[in-house]
Write an enzyme that holds these catalytic residues in place. Structure first.
Site, mmCIF file in Angstrom:
data_model
loop_
_atom_site.group_PDB
_atom_site.id
_atom_site.type_symbol
_atom_site.label_atom_id
_atom_site.label_comp_id
_atom_site.label_asym_id
_atom_site.label_seq_id
_atom_site.Cartn_x
_atom_site.Cartn_y
_atom_site.Cartn_z
ATOM 1 C CG ASP A 158 -89.094 4.837 36.226
ATOM 2 O OD1 ASP A 158 -90.126 5.390 35.803
ATOM 3 O OD2 ASP A 158 -88.022 5.455 36.380
ATOM 4 C CG HIS A 176 -104.218 2.133 21.236
ATOM 5 N ND1 HIS A 176 -104.445 3.319 20.594
ATOM 6 C CD2 HIS A 176 -103.958 2.472 22.530
ATOM 7 C CE1 HIS A 176 -104.339 4.334 21.458
ATOM 8 N NE2 HIS A 176 -104.025 3.834 22.627
ATOM 9 C CG ASP A 177 -104.270 -5.820 18.566
ATOM 10 O OD1 ASP A 177 -105.204 -5.654 17.744
ATOM 11 O OD2 ASP A 177 -103.692 -6.915 18.733
ATOM 12 C CG ASP A 216 -91.317 10.148 33.984
ATOM 13 O OD1 ASP A 216 -91.016 11.194 34.601
ATOM 14 O OD2 ASP A 216 -90.967 9.019 34.365
ATOM 15 C CG ASP A 250 -108.298 -8.921 16.418
ATOM 16 O OD1 ASP A 250 -107.767 -7.816 16.673
ATOM 17 O OD2 ASP A 250 -109.366 -9.031 15.797
ATOM 18 C CB VAL A 254 -110.223 -1.659 18.949
ATOM 19 C CG1 VAL A 254 -111.269 -1.476 17.855
ATOM 20 C CG2 VAL A 254 -110.012 -0.346 19.702
ATOM 21 N N PRO A 259 -110.092 4.633 25.809
ATOM 22 C CG PRO A 259 -108.889 3.999 27.704
ATOM 23 C CD PRO A 259 -109.269 3.546 26.339
ATOM 24 C CB SER A 282 -108.070 -5.627 14.503
ATOM 25 O OG SER A 282 -108.109 -5.261 15.869
ATOM 26 C CD GLU A 340 -108.883 -2.044 15.430
ATOM 27 O OE1 GLU A 340 -107.835 -2.059 16.099
ATOM 28 O OE2 GLU A 340 -109.626 -3.037 15.321
HETATM 29 C C1 HEM Z 1 -106.330 5.293 31.125
HETATM 30 C C2 HEM Z 1 -106.379 5.179 29.884
HETATM 31 C C3 HEM Z 1 -105.405 5.758 28.895
HETATM 32 C C4 HEM Z 1 -105.516 6.912 28.200
HETATM 33 C C5 HEM Z 1 -106.656 7.908 28.270
HETATM 34 C C6 HEM Z 1 -104.334 7.039 27.380
HETATM 35 C C7 HEM Z 1 -104.082 8.077 26.503
HETATM 36 C C8 HEM Z 1 -102.870 8.296 25.873
HETATM 37 C C9 HEM Z 1 -102.571 9.432 25.040
HETATM 38 C C10 HEM Z 1 -103.549 10.539 24.688
HETATM 39 C C11 HEM Z 1 -101.273 9.335 24.661
HETATM 40 C C12 HEM Z 1 -100.490 10.328 23.810
HETATM 41 C C13 HEM Z 1 -100.829 10.145 22.363
HETATM 42 C C14 HEM Z 1 -100.189 11.212 21.499
HETATM 43 O O1 HEM Z 1 -100.593 12.366 21.612
HETATM 44 O O2 HEM Z 1 -99.266 10.876 20.742
HETATM 45 C C15 HEM Z 1 -100.749 8.122 25.241
HETATM 46 C C16 HEM Z 1 -99.448 7.682 25.087
HETATM 47 C C17 HEM Z 1 -99.010 6.460 25.525
HETATM 48 N N1 HEM Z 1 -99.752 5.506 26.170
HETATM 49 FE FE1 HEM Z 1 -101.627 5.743 26.911
HETATM 50 N N2 HEM Z 1 -103.529 5.955 27.598
HETATM 51 C C18 HEM Z 1 -104.146 5.140 28.513
HETATM 52 C C19 HEM Z 1 -103.684 3.917 28.965
HETATM 53 C C20 HEM Z 1 -102.534 3.308 28.513
HETATM 54 C C21 HEM Z 1 -102.175 1.936 28.735
HETATM 55 C C22 HEM Z 1 -103.055 0.928 29.468
HETATM 56 C C23 HEM Z 1 -100.973 1.728 28.143
HETATM 57 C C24 HEM Z 1 -100.150 0.465 28.057
HETATM 58 C C25 HEM Z 1 -100.227 -0.545 28.860
HETATM 59 C C26 HEM Z 1 -100.560 2.991 27.563
HETATM 60 C C27 HEM Z 1 -99.360 3.214 26.961
HETATM 61 C C28 HEM Z 1 -98.969 4.418 26.393
HETATM 62 C C29 HEM Z 1 -97.634 4.685 25.905
HETATM 63 C C30 HEM Z 1 -96.427 3.750 26.010
HETATM 64 C C31 HEM Z 1 -97.659 5.960 25.347
HETATM 65 C C32 HEM Z 1 -96.494 6.676 24.638
HETATM 66 C C33 HEM Z 1 -96.469 6.190 23.198
HETATM 67 C C34 HEM Z 1 -95.358 6.757 22.327
HETATM 68 O O3 HEM Z 1 -94.455 7.400 22.827
HETATM 69 O O4 HEM Z 1 -95.426 6.504 21.120
HETATM 70 N N3 HEM Z 1 -101.547 3.903 27.776
HETATM 71 N N4 HEM Z 1 -101.743 7.507 25.960
#
Ligand code: HEM
Length: 367
Positions: A281, A94-95, A273, A102, A98, A194, A104, A117
């Site tokens: 994994d 997320h950093d 998961d 940096d 946006v 996204p 932000s 942000e």
């Molecule tokens: C395709 C685009 C992506 C979308 C639409 C997306 C969206 C989301 C959403 C909606 C959540 C749950 C937020 C919540 O309700 O608390 C989430 C969790 C998470 N996302 Fe993504 N994400 C995307 C890509 C990524 C990428 C590229 C990464 C890291 C390289 C990532 C890492 C994570 C992780 C680790 C969580 C769990 C965070 C936690 O347990 O605190 N996501 N994501």
């Protein structure tokens, strides 16, 4: 109450007030237009990066007389919970998306300034800020004004990935980022981050706008093999993945029925998961193929454009006697490489462009 907990409490109370039956959605509450699946989501323009080939270096802080920098971050991450480690990986993503990588996303609200942000809708559930603050506090004692918050975040995301994958993901982080001082909530949802209801075209376009191709997008999405999601992120009154759906990206009915029982309000958190919730994994890709993923943006990776890649990352390596793996799944190395690539996006590389913050939540006071 710590700012992170306060933000989560606000989110929980707001989301709690809008269960799936309510006419108001989380989008409306924050003044955002609700997603319309029939209308294209606005894509950020694909602009050339400000620093196309930033001169980041592995071992940068050894040269800066702070050889212990990465170890200090490593020690802080070691103390983190599995959830905070997942949060650190998401924080770095997320950093970077946006204003570039940096730091932000770490900036706090300041009176009479627009919301940062951190207060943007998708960022209200971020976690791991305390780990960054802890590492920064130690670093300021040992190497004052030397190590940027943006670099601490990049190191912490790497260390969290290594720990959650039990060493399978291990990469070096080129460093030398400076911290930015622009942070706007209005640049998050609907602009650069996204959305979970995104189509393959939308999410591909949003990664392309950050210099990342479709393969990078598939590889980085594998981070959804850890951590949690609020039910409101995949089941709300505008886009509800729990409802019966005949489309090719529908959620597995057994999982949807189970989640329908668990998701009593939008603020309930569930693991992303169900098979290996605490291990980073390649299970994620098996989940995509069996439709056991929470978001539309996960499910669409089974589309014809990306299926070959998903199939290959879903496969277990061959094994000797069905026990000892021979070789390894290519996703683990690909993940590290894609994190390094993402970590170079639009970085600030000198004092004209940024600064080394003393505290990660606030820009330095001007003399
Ligand atoms: C395709 C685009 C992506 C979308 C639409 C997306 C969206 C989301 C959403 C909606 C959540 C749950 C937020 C919540 O309700 O608390 C989430 C969790 C998470 N996302 Fe993504 N994400 C995307 C890509 C990524 C990428 C590229 C990464 C890291 C390289 C990532 C890492 C994570 C992780 C680790 C969580 C769990 C965070 C936690 O347990 O605190 N996501 N994501």
């Amino acid at each position: 109450m710590a700012p992170k907990l306060a933000a989560l409490a606000v989110l929980a109370s707001l989301l709690g007030a809008v269960s799936c039956e309510s006419p108001l959605s989380i989008y409306a509450i924050y003044g955002y237009d609700p997603p319309n699946p029939n209308q294209p989501y606005p894509l950020p323009p694909v602009l050339p990066p400000k620093n196309p080939n930033p001169e980041l270096k592995v071992g940068y802080y050894v040269q800066k007389n702070c050889p212990q920098a990465e170890d200090i971050v490593k020690r802080a991450v070691k103390e983190a919970t599995a959830g905070e480690k997942a949060g650190l990986i998401r924080l770095h993503f997320h950093d970077c998306f946006v204003e570039g990588c940096d730091g932000s996303v770490l900036l706090e609200k300041v009176a009479n300034m627009p919301d940062p942000e951190k207060l943007g809708l998708p960022n209200l559930s971020l976690r791991g800020f305390n780990i960054i603050d802890q590492a920064k506090a130690t670093l300021e004692k040992e190497c004052p004004e030397t190590v940027s918050c943006a670099d601490i975040l990049a190191f912490a995301a790497r260390d969290a990935s290594k720990s959650l994958s039990y060493g399978a993901i291990d990469y070096q982080v080129p460093a030398g980022r400076f911290d930015g001082n622009v942070s706007l909530a209005s640049e998050t949802f609907g602009k650069n981050l996204p959305p979970p209801f995104g189509s393959i075209e939308q999410i591909t376009g949003m990664f392309a706008a950050k210099g990342l191709n479709q393969t990078d997008m598939v590889v980085l999405s594998g981070a959804h093999s850890i951590g949690r999601s609020a039910c409101g992120s995949f089941a709300n009154s505008f886009s509800n993945r729990l409802l019966p759906d005949n489309s090719s990206t529908a959620m597995n009915r057994t999982l949807a029925d189970q989640l329908s029982k668990t998701c009593t309000t939008d603020s309930v958190n569930v693991p992303q998961d169900y098979q290996t919730p605490y291990t980073l994994d390649h299970q994620y890709y098996k989940n995509v193929l069996s439709h056991n993923v929470l978001f539309n943006s996960d499910a669409v990776l089974e589309s014809s454009q990306t299926k070959v890649l998903v199939d290959s990352y879903a496969r277990d390596p061959p094994s000797f006697l069905g026990i000892f793996p021979i070789g390894r799944n290519a996703w683990y190395d690909a993940f590290g490489q894609a994190m390094v690539k993402m970590g170079k996006w639009d970085v600030k590389i000198n004092l004209d462009q940024g600064e080394i913050r003393k505290v990660c939540g606030y820009v330095n006071k001007k003399p």
